[in-house]
Design a protein around this motif. Structure first.
Motif, short mmCIF file in Angstrom:
data_model
loop_
_atom_site.label_atom_id
_atom_site.label_comp_id
_atom_site.label_asym_id
_atom_site.label_seq_id
_atom_site.Cartn_x
_atom_site.Cartn_y
_atom_site.Cartn_z
N SER A 4 -12.51 29.61 75.80
CA SER A 4 -13.67 29.75 74.92
C SER A 4 -13.23 29.58 73.47
CB SER A 4 -14.31 31.12 75.11
OG SER A 4 -13.47 32.13 74.57
N VAL A 5 -14.21 29.44 72.61
CA VAL A 5 -13.95 29.31 71.18
C VAL A 5 -13.26 30.58 70.68
CG1 VAL A 5 -15.04 29.07 68.91
CG2 VAL A 5 -15.87 27.73 70.84
N ILE A 6 -13.68 31.72 71.18
CA ILE A 6 -13.08 32.99 70.76
C ILE A 6 -11.61 33.03 71.15
CG2 ILE A 6 -13.11 35.49 71.12
CD1 ILE A 6 -16.16 35.24 71.43
N GLN A 7 -11.27 32.57 72.34
CA GLN A 7 -9.87 32.54 72.76
C GLN A 7 -9.06 31.63 71.85
OE1 GLN A 7 -10.81 31.50 76.90
NE2 GLN A 7 -9.31 33.06 77.48
N GLN A 8 -9.57 30.47 71.55
CA GLN A 8 -8.86 29.52 70.70
C GLN A 8 -8.64 30.08 69.30
OE1 GLN A 8 -11.27 26.00 70.83
NE2 GLN A 8 -10.75 25.53 72.95
N LYS A 9 -9.69 30.67 68.73
CA LYS A 9 -9.58 31.21 67.37
C LYS A 9 -8.67 32.43 67.32
CE LYS A 9 -13.76 29.35 65.42
NZ LYS A 9 -14.80 29.55 64.42
N LEU A 32 4.82 47.55 56.68
CA LEU A 32 3.58 46.78 56.59
C LEU A 32 3.58 45.63 57.59
CD1 LEU A 32 0.89 46.15 55.16
CD2 LEU A 32 2.20 44.78 53.54
N SER A 33 4.68 44.92 57.70
CA SER A 33 4.73 43.75 58.57
C SER A 33 4.59 44.14 60.04
CB SER A 33 6.01 42.95 58.35
OG SER A 33 7.14 43.70 58.70
N LYS A 34 5.21 45.24 60.44
CA LYS A 34 5.11 45.66 61.85
C LYS A 34 3.69 46.08 62.20
CE LYS A 34 9.89 47.00 62.48
NZ LYS A 34 10.83 48.10 62.75
N GLN A 35 3.03 46.80 61.30
CA GLN A 35 1.65 47.22 61.55
C GLN A 35 0.72 46.01 61.59
OE1 GLN A 35 0.48 50.16 62.43
NE2 GLN A 35 -1.53 49.25 62.62
N LEU A 36 0.93 45.07 60.68
CA LEU A 36 0.13 43.85 60.65
C LEU A 36 0.30 43.07 61.96
CD1 LEU A 36 -1.66 41.85 59.05
CD2 LEU A 36 0.46 40.79 58.29
N LEU A 37 1.52 42.96 62.43
CA LEU A 37 1.78 42.24 63.67
C LEU A 37 1.06 42.91 64.84
CD1 LEU A 37 3.35 39.92 65.05
CD2 LEU A 37 5.18 41.59 65.45
N ARG A 38 1.20 44.22 64.96
CA ARG A 38 0.56 44.92 66.09
C ARG A 38 -0.95 44.77 66.06
NH1 ARG A 38 4.49 48.95 65.00
NH2 ARG A 38 2.98 50.04 63.71
N SER A 39 -1.55 44.97 64.91
CA SER A 39 -3.01 44.91 64.84
C SER A 39 -3.52 43.47 64.93
CB SER A 39 -3.51 45.57 63.57
OG SER A 39 -3.00 44.92 62.43
N GLY A 40 -2.78 42.53 64.38
CA GLY A 40 -3.22 41.14 64.40
C GLY A 40 -3.20 40.51 65.77
N ILE A 41 -2.17 40.78 66.56
CA ILE A 41 -2.10 40.15 67.88
C ILE A 41 -2.89 40.93 68.92
CG2 ILE A 41 0.08 39.00 67.41
CD1 ILE A 41 1.49 41.09 69.11
N SER A 42 -3.30 42.15 68.59
CA SER A 42 -4.09 42.92 69.55
C SER A 42 -5.47 42.32 69.76
CB SER A 42 -4.21 44.38 69.12
OG SER A 42 -5.06 44.51 68.01
N ILE A 43 -5.95 41.55 68.79
CA ILE A 43 -7.25 40.92 68.93
C ILE A 43 -7.26 39.99 70.14
CG2 ILE A 43 -8.91 39.33 67.85
CD1 ILE A 43 -7.86 40.44 65.13
N GLY A 44 -6.27 39.13 70.22
CA GLY A 44 -6.17 38.22 71.35
C GLY A 44 -5.99 38.94 72.66
N THR A 45 -5.22 40.01 72.64
CA THR A 45 -5.01 40.81 73.84
C THR A 45 -6.32 41.40 74.32
OG1 THR A 45 -2.80 41.37 73.06
CG2 THR A 45 -3.71 42.74 74.79
#
Length: 51
Positions: A4-9, A32-45
């Motif tokens: 889906s478009v959501i998966q791609q984005k 900051l970088s570790k927190q950003l990484l965890r929260s940013g990739i959790s969207i796709g998960t």
């Protein structure tokens, strides 16, 4: 099943977050970088889990 478009984005967003994480690590912004990484990739998960 086609992505889906959501998966791609969310995948593209995760890649950008990873690049930013690497840049911040180079500037010694560890907390900051570790927190950003965890929260940013959790969207796709979460998207994948919902599907």
């Amino acid at each position: 099943m086609a992505e889906s478009v959501i998966q791609q984005k969310s995948f593209k967003f995760a890649l950008e977050i990873i690049h930013l994480y690497i840049k911040l690590q180079g500037q010694r912004e560890y907390v900051l970088s570790k927190q950003l990484l965890r929260s940013g990739i959790s969207i796709g998960t979460n998207v994948e889990e919902a599907i």
